[in-house]
Design a protein around this motif. Structure first.
Motif, PDB file in Angstrom:
ATOM      1  N   ARG A  27       0.791  -1.421  -0.038  1.00 23.19           N
ATOM      2  CA  ARG A  27       0.038   0.059   0.026  1.00 23.19           C
ATOM      3  C   ARG A  27       0.894   1.441  -0.008  1.00 23.19           C
ATOM      4  O   ARG A  27       0.514   2.286  -0.749  1.00 23.19           O
ATOM      5  N   THR A  28       1.955   1.363   0.773  1.00 18.02           N
ATOM      6  CA  THR A  28       2.906   2.462   0.787  1.00 18.02           C
ATOM      7  C   THR A  28       4.011   2.640   0.024  1.00 18.02           C
ATOM      8  O   THR A  28       4.856   3.318   0.215  1.00 18.02           O
ATOM      9  N   ALA A  29       4.028   1.340  -0.837  1.00 18.47           N
ATOM     10  CA  ALA A  29       5.255   1.510  -1.950  1.00 18.47           C
ATOM     11  C   ALA A  29       5.258   2.782  -2.540  1.00 18.47           C
ATOM     12  O   ALA A  29       4.339   3.365  -3.122  1.00 18.47           O
ATOM     13  N   SER A  30       6.449   3.179  -3.067  1.00 19.64           N
ATOM     14  CA  SER A  30       6.725   4.511  -3.787  1.00 19.64           C
ATOM     15  C   SER A  30       7.329   3.999  -5.066  1.00 19.64           C
ATOM     16  O   SER A  30       8.209   3.038  -5.052  1.00 19.64           O
ATOM     17  N   CYS A  31       7.047   4.854  -6.340  1.00 23.65           N
ATOM     18  CA  CYS A  31       7.274   4.520  -7.372  1.00 23.65           C
ATOM     19  C   CYS A  31       8.493   5.672  -7.884  1.00 23.65           C
ATOM     20  O   CYS A  31       8.039   6.768  -7.747  1.00 23.65           O
ATOM     21  N   ASP A  32       9.592   5.132  -8.196  1.00 25.32           N
ATOM     22  CA  ASP A  32      10.582   5.969  -8.914  1.00 25.32           C
ATOM     23  C   ASP A  32      10.204   6.120 -10.387  1.00 25.32           C
ATOM     24  O   ASP A  32      10.546   5.295 -11.230  1.00 25.32           O
ATOM     25  N   HIS A  33       9.542   7.032 -10.910  1.00 31.94           N
ATOM     26  CA  HIS A  33       9.140   7.243 -12.158  1.00 31.94           C
ATOM     27  C   HIS A  33      10.368   7.227 -13.310  1.00 31.94           C
ATOM     28  O   HIS A  33      10.149   6.886 -14.346  1.00 31.94           O
ATOM     29  N   GLY A  34      11.350   7.870 -12.548  1.00 27.40           N
ATOM     30  CA  GLY A  34      12.705   8.017 -13.581  1.00 27.40           C
ATOM     31  C   GLY A  34      13.192   6.801 -14.080  1.00 27.40           C
ATOM     32  O   GLY A  34      13.711   6.475 -15.132  1.00 27.40           O
ATOM     33  N   ILE A  35      13.163   5.696 -13.064  1.00 29.97           N
ATOM     34  CA  ILE A  35      13.663   4.401 -13.569  1.00 29.97           C
ATOM     35  C   ILE A  35      12.556   3.215 -13.559  1.00 29.97           C
ATOM     36  O   ILE A  35      13.049   1.995 -14.159  1.00 29.97           O
ATOM     37  N   PRO A 103      14.705  -2.464  -4.376  1.00 29.25           N
ATOM     38  CA  PRO A 103      13.683  -1.692  -5.192  1.00 29.25           C
ATOM     39  C   PRO A 103      12.912  -2.775  -6.142  1.00 29.25           C
ATOM     40  O   PRO A 103      13.311  -3.682  -6.123  1.00 29.25           O
ATOM     41  N   ARG A 104      11.532  -2.457  -6.228  1.00 30.82           N
ATOM     42  CA  ARG A 104      10.823  -3.081  -6.922  1.00 30.82           C
ATOM     43  C   ARG A 104      10.651  -2.832  -8.549  1.00 30.82           C
ATOM     44  O   ARG A 104      10.465  -1.775  -8.741  1.00 30.82           O
ATOM     45  N   PRO A 105      10.671  -3.750  -9.437  1.00 33.97           N
ATOM     46  CA  PRO A 105      10.578  -3.527 -10.757  1.00 33.97           C
ATOM     47  C   PRO A 105       9.141  -2.776 -11.001  1.00 33.97           C
ATOM     48  O   PRO A 105       8.269  -3.391 -10.447  1.00 33.97           O
ATOM     49  N   GLY A 106       8.997  -1.961 -11.969  1.00 31.26           N
ATOM     50  CA  GLY A 106       7.627  -1.246 -12.404  1.00 31.26           C
ATOM     51  C   GLY A 106       6.887  -2.478 -13.017  1.00 31.26           C
ATOM     52  O   GLY A 106       7.211  -3.501 -13.735  1.00 31.26           O
ATOM     53  N   GLY A 107       5.586  -2.081 -13.055  1.00 34.51           N
ATOM     54  CA  GLY A 107       4.739  -3.135 -13.798  1.00 34.51           C
ATOM     55  C   GLY A 107       4.481  -4.617 -13.242  1.00 34.51           C
ATOM     56  O   GLY A 107       4.021  -5.355 -13.683  1.00 34.51           O
ATOM     57  N   THR A 108       4.864  -4.509 -11.998  1.00 36.53           N
ATOM     58  CA  THR A 108       4.696  -6.131 -11.259  1.00 36.53           C
ATOM     59  C   THR A 108       3.757  -5.944 -10.232  1.00 36.53           C
ATOM     60  O   THR A 108       3.590  -4.627  -9.818  1.00 36.53           O
TER      61      THR A 108
END
Length: 108
Positions: A27-35, A103-108
């Motif tokens: 729920r509180t995960a943040s996304c680094d949109h740059g990477i 760090p978590r990959p985007g789209g998962t």
């Protein structure tokens, strides 16, 4: 992240529920949109739980998340064939992960 959200949302319907605190981390995960990566700070038990959630997702037809999680972090869930059903989270195969802050990959 969608697969993890679904996994934590279904917690009360699963025989093996997500690890304690995982739903809050998702729920509180943040996304680094740059990477294009999600960032979660997980314990070893939560990492094993994520691997189990991706294994469940793989059983519904999409192996991409489980494969990427294993490739990038070395964590995979492998059920014991002798049991005929998924074992506890302790049955997850864990490679050397180093830091619990992954760090978590985007789209998962």
């Amino acid at each position: 992240m969608a697969a993890l959200r679904a996994f934590t949302h279904l917690a009360d319907r699963l025989r093996i529920s997500p690890a304690e605190g995982l739903a809050e981390q998702v729920r509180t995960a943040s996304c680094d949109h740059g990477i294009k990566r999600w960032q979660l700070h997980l314990t070893e038990e939560q990492i094993a739980s994520v691997a189990y959630g991706f294994w469940l997702h793989r059983m519904t037809g999409s192996a991409a998340e489980a494969n990427r999680f294993f490739r990038e972090y070395g964590a995979a869930y492998t059920p014991s064939p002798a049991e005929g059903a998924p074992p506890s989270r302790a049955g997850a195969t864990m490679a050397a992960l180093g830091s619990a802050a992954l760090p978590r990959p985007g789209g998962t």
